[in-house]
Design a protein around this motif. Sequence first.
Motif, mmCIF file in Angstrom:
data_model
loop_
_atom_site.group_PDB
_atom_site.id
_atom_site.type_symbol
_atom_site.label_atom_id
_atom_site.label_comp_id
_atom_site.label_asym_id
_atom_site.label_seq_id
_atom_site.Cartn_x
_atom_site.Cartn_y
_atom_site.Cartn_z
ATOM 1 N N UNK A 137 55.808 57.172 41.607
ATOM 2 C CA UNK A 137 54.666 57.814 42.255
ATOM 3 C C UNK A 137 54.160 56.954 43.407
ATOM 4 N N UNK A 138 53.621 57.621 44.431
ATOM 5 C CA UNK A 138 53.094 56.898 45.573
ATOM 6 C C UNK A 138 51.912 56.019 45.221
ATOM 7 N N UNK A 139 51.045 56.500 44.318
ATOM 8 C CA UNK A 139 49.879 55.703 43.931
ATOM 9 C C UNK A 139 50.303 54.414 43.241
ATOM 10 N N UNK A 140 51.371 54.479 42.449
ATOM 11 C CA UNK A 140 51.880 53.269 41.805
ATOM 12 C C UNK A 140 52.483 52.315 42.831
ATOM 13 N N UNK A 141 53.135 52.862 43.843
ATOM 14 C CA UNK A 141 53.682 52.014 44.901
ATOM 15 C C UNK A 141 52.563 51.221 45.571
ATOM 16 N N UNK A 142 51.442 51.877 45.842
ATOM 17 C CA UNK A 142 50.299 51.187 46.446
ATOM 18 C C UNK A 142 49.773 50.103 45.508
ATOM 19 N N UNK A 143 49.682 50.423 44.211
ATOM 20 C CA UNK A 143 49.224 49.420 43.244
ATOM 21 C C UNK A 143 50.128 48.198 43.254
ATOM 22 N N UNK A 144 51.436 48.412 43.335
ATOM 23 C CA UNK A 144 52.373 47.290 43.323
ATOM 24 C C UNK A 144 52.302 46.493 44.622
ATOM 25 N N UNK A 145 52.061 47.160 45.739
ATOM 26 C CA UNK A 145 51.875 46.430 46.995
ATOM 27 C C UNK A 145 50.635 45.533 46.911
ATOM 28 N N UNK A 146 49.630 45.964 46.162
ATOM 29 C CA UNK A 146 48.431 45.145 45.980
ATOM 30 C C UNK A 146 48.719 43.926 45.110
ATOM 31 N N UNK A 147 49.655 44.087 44.176
ATOM 32 C CA UNK A 147 49.943 43.024 43.217
ATOM 33 C C UNK A 147 50.926 41.987 43.740
ATOM 34 N N UNK A 148 51.943 42.431 44.470
ATOM 35 C CA UNK A 148 53.057 41.556 44.807
ATOM 36 C C UNK A 148 53.380 41.590 46.296
ATOM 37 N N UNK A 149 54.040 40.536 46.751
ATOM 38 C CA UNK A 149 54.622 40.511 48.089
ATOM 39 C C UNK A 149 56.106 40.837 47.965
ATOM 40 N N UNK A 189 41.576 41.785 48.753
ATOM 41 C CA UNK A 189 40.298 41.391 49.358
ATOM 42 C C UNK A 189 39.941 42.334 50.504
ATOM 43 N N UNK A 190 38.678 42.753 50.623
ATOM 44 C CA UNK A 190 37.490 42.383 49.842
ATOM 45 C C UNK A 190 37.183 43.367 48.715
ATOM 46 N N UNK A 191 38.151 44.173 48.343
ATOM 47 C CA UNK A 191 37.915 45.203 47.331
ATOM 48 C C UNK A 191 37.943 44.620 45.917
ATOM 49 N N UNK A 192 37.449 45.401 44.980
ATOM 50 C CA UNK A 192 37.459 45.003 43.574
ATOM 51 C C UNK A 192 38.857 45.218 43.000
ATOM 52 N N UNK A 193 39.343 44.231 42.262
ATOM 53 C CA UNK A 193 40.626 44.338 41.572
ATOM 54 C C UNK A 193 40.358 44.587 40.094
ATOM 55 N N UNK A 194 40.908 45.647 39.578
ATOM 56 C CA UNK A 194 40.657 46.008 38.180
ATOM 57 C C UNK A 194 41.352 45.036 37.222
ATOM 58 N N UNK A 195 40.768 44.922 36.048
ATOM 59 C CA UNK A 195 41.323 44.014 35.041
ATOM 60 C C UNK A 195 42.763 44.382 34.694
ATOM 61 N N UNK A 196 43.059 45.670 34.690
ATOM 62 C CA UNK A 196 44.422 46.113 34.391
ATOM 63 C C UNK A 196 45.418 45.546 35.407
ATOM 64 N N UNK A 197 45.040 45.552 36.679
ATOM 65 C CA UNK A 197 45.919 45.013 37.719
ATOM 66 C C UNK A 197 46.105 43.511 37.545
ATOM 67 N N UNK A 198 45.034 42.818 37.161
ATOM 68 C CA UNK A 198 45.130 41.377 36.936
ATOM 69 C C UNK A 198 46.046 41.084 35.749
#
Length: 222
Positions: free
Chosen positions: A32-44, A165-174
Motif C-alpha cells: 500500500x502507498x500509505x505503508x510506503x510513506x511510513x517506511x520512508x519515515x522510518x528508514x533511509x 521532524x517536526x511532526x509527531x512520531x507514533x509509538x508504533x513507528x518507534x
Amino acid sequence: MRLLLAEDDQSLQEVLVRGLHEAGYVVDGVEEGSLAIDYFKLYSYSVAILDWKLPDISGLEVLKWVRKMGIATPILVLTARDAPRDRVLALDEGADDYLIKPFHFEELLARLRALLRRPGGDRDPILKVGSLTYDPAMVAIEIHGKRIDLPPREFSILGCLIRNYPNVTRRRAIALAGWPEESDTLGSNTIDVHIARLRSKLVASDVKVETVRGVGYRLVRT
C-alpha cells in the motif's frame, strides 16, 4: 543496500523480493502507498521501486510526498501505463526512471545499477536539526560538531524521529524502528526506557525529545 518495494500484486512482489535478495539487496516490501510513506519515515533507502497503481495512495502520490519532504532516494516507477504522457508525468513528478510491465528482471537490475551509479545514488542523506547532525551512512551523530556514540536501537529511534521532524512520531513507528522483529509484542515500558536514554545523550544539544501524550514523541528545538 536497502531497497523499498511498493507493489500490490503479491505474486509479483514475492518474485521480485526473492530475486532482489539474491542480487544482494535488503528489501522492505509493502503493498500500500500509505505503508510506503511510513517506511520512508522510518528508514533511509539506497533506491526504491514504486508501482504506479497501489490500492490506497497511488505510487505517483507517494513519489510526490517523497520529493516534497526533500528525500533524494532514487526512485523507479513500475507501471502498465505505456503512453508517453504518463512517462513524462512520472518523470516530471520526480521519478528517476520508468519501467513498463511486463519486463525482464535482468533489465530491472540493470536500471537499479544505473541509478546507484549516479552521484550520491548510494548514500543516505545527512539530516540536521539545530546543533544535531544525523548521518545514517556513517551510523553516527554529532552535537555541535562533536561525535556522540549511540547504541544501535537508540540510533534507529533517533533516525525515526529526525526523519519525521517536526511532526509527531507514533509509538508504533518507534517500535518498528527499534525492534522490527518484536514490535507486535513490545512492552510500552521498553520504549520509555530507551527514549529516556536517548534524551540523556541529547542534553548538550538544542534539541530534545518531547512526549505527546497518547500519541508518541517528536523532536523540538529548545
